[in-house]
Design an enzyme around this catalytic site. Structure first.
Site, PDB file in Angstrom:
ATOM      1  N   THR A 214       0.847  -1.200   0.000  1.00 52.76           N
ATOM      2  CA  THR A 214       0.000   0.000   0.000  1.00 52.76           C
ATOM      3  C   THR A 214       0.882   1.250   0.000  1.00 52.76           C
ATOM      4  O   THR A 214       0.652   2.204  -0.738  1.00 52.76           O
ATOM      5  CB  THR A 214      -0.953  -0.003   1.215  1.00 52.76           C
ATOM      6  OG1 THR A 214      -1.550  -1.296   1.341  1.00 52.76           O
ATOM      7  CG2 THR A 214      -2.032   1.049   1.063  1.00 52.76           C
TER       8      THR A 214
ATOM      9  N   GLU B 229       9.948   1.792  10.925  1.00 47.08           N
ATOM     10  CA  GLU B 229       8.588   2.364  10.890  1.00 47.08           C
ATOM     11  C   GLU B 229       8.257   3.000  12.230  1.00 47.08           C
ATOM     12  O   GLU B 229       7.833   4.154  12.301  1.00 47.08           O
ATOM     13  CB  GLU B 229       7.559   1.286  10.560  1.00 47.08           C
ATOM     14  CG  GLU B 229       7.626   0.787   9.128  1.00 47.08           C
ATOM     15  CD  GLU B 229       6.728  -0.400   8.872  1.00 47.08           C
ATOM     16  OE1 GLU B 229       6.342  -1.113   9.826  1.00 47.08           O
ATOM     17  OE2 GLU B 229       6.387  -0.622   7.682  1.00 47.08           O
TER      18      GLU B 229
HETATM   19  O1  DER Z   1       5.178  -4.183   7.341  1.00 48.97           O
HETATM   20  C1  DER Z   1       4.350  -3.270   7.495  1.00 48.97           C
HETATM   21  O2  DER Z   1       4.130  -2.721   8.593  1.00 48.97           O
HETATM   22  C2  DER Z   1       3.524  -2.886   6.310  1.00 48.97           C
HETATM   23  O3  DER Z   1       3.035  -1.577   6.452  1.00 48.97           O
HETATM   24  C3  DER Z   1       2.379  -3.868   6.250  1.00 48.97           C
HETATM   25  O4  DER Z   1       1.848  -3.947   7.489  1.00 48.97           O
HETATM   26  C4  DER Z   1       1.292  -3.501   5.265  1.00 48.97           C
HETATM   27  O5  DER Z   1       1.613  -4.154   4.103  1.00 48.97           O
HETATM   28  P1  DER Z   1       0.654  -4.114   2.840  1.00 48.97           P
HETATM   29  O6  DER Z   1       0.381  -2.655   2.564  1.00 48.97           O
HETATM   30  O7  DER Z   1       1.480  -4.771   1.773  1.00 48.97           O
HETATM   31  O8  DER Z   1      -0.599  -4.870   3.188  1.00 48.97           O
END
Ligand code: DER
Length: 228
Positions: free
Chosen positions: A31, A106
């Site tokens: 995303t 993050e």
């Molecule tokens: O690893 C992470 O925290 C990513 O943000 C994940 O949680 C979301 O991944 P996606 O957008 O591929 O579903």
């Protein structure tokens, strides 16, 4: 797929939250990749002047590819806006993150942000956290004791391996190990977060509580804004 469409819809909605001159924290996962790509297009078209720092080497490479100017970590660096995905989120905006293995950077950058905005497809919004396994970043030497401690807390721990080769252990951008903990349900996320934070060798855990200020959830072509 419907989920891929919703990811792009949420990413496009987040672009409208970006203002000229912002310092951005760029998330990790599919995303976030959609958001970074759309942001790059706006920068290349001269519609936006922004700079960013990425939450993973993967997102850093993508940001560079699409032409987003990058800022190196430095003292006092804070971000106007952080945009990132989540593996699960509940109505109080408590998150499980780390499915993409980037939870340490993050949490670091999202903590250093004035405003953390989550972008997600409809499958991520859950009534209770915990069906998705909770990721931990673990110092390799500590692994045996961490696995024991997670089991005592009621989680079934699995050391993450590389998709292509089950004999190769996944390594984070910090060269640590990732442990996915299957709790099935986490009725008291705050309590579990504090328990995990007291276990030596766990350098970061995937519960993000009290950090996100809003979430953009795509339901088909519609986007709902959730605030805690
Ligand atoms: O690893 C992470 O925290 C990513 O943000 C994940 O949680 C979301 O991944 P996606 O957008 O591929 O579903």
């Amino acid at each position: 797929s419907q989920q891929a469409l919703e990811k792009r819809t949420a990413a496009a909605a987040a672009l409208r939250w970006v203002r000229d001159g912002m310092l951005l924290s760029l998330g990790t996962g599919s995303t976030s990749a959609a958001f970074i790509t759309l942001l790059g297009e706006a920068v290349q078209a001269g519609q936006l002047r922004v700079q960013g720092t990425a939450t993973s080497l993967a997102s850093e490479n993508l940001a560079r590819q699409v032409g987003i100017p990058l800022v190196e970590p430095r003292r006092g660096l804070r971000f106007d806006l952080a945009v990132d995905g989540a593996d699960e989120l509940d109505a109080q905006l408590r998150l499980i993150k780390g499915g993409g293995g980037a939870l340490l950077r993050e949490k670091l950058l999202e903590t250093a942000s004035e405003y953390f905005l989550v972008i997600a497809d409809s499958t991520k919004l859950v009534p209770q956290l915990g069906r998705f396994p909770l990721p931990l970043e673990v110092v390799p030497f500590a692994l045996p004791w961490v696995l024991d401690a997670v089991e005592k807390l009621g989680g079934a721990p699995e050391v993450r391996t590389v998709k292509a080769d089950p004999n190769q252990l996944y390594r984070s951008d910090q060269n640590n190990l990732l442990v996915d903990c299957y709790f099935n349900a986490i009725p008291d996320p705050e309590r579990l977060m504090h328990q995990l934070q007291n276990i030596p060798g766990i350098v970061e855990q995937g519960l993000f509580i009290g950090l996100a200020k809003a979430a953009l959830i795509a339901n088909g072509a519609d986007v709902q804004v959730i605030r805690p």
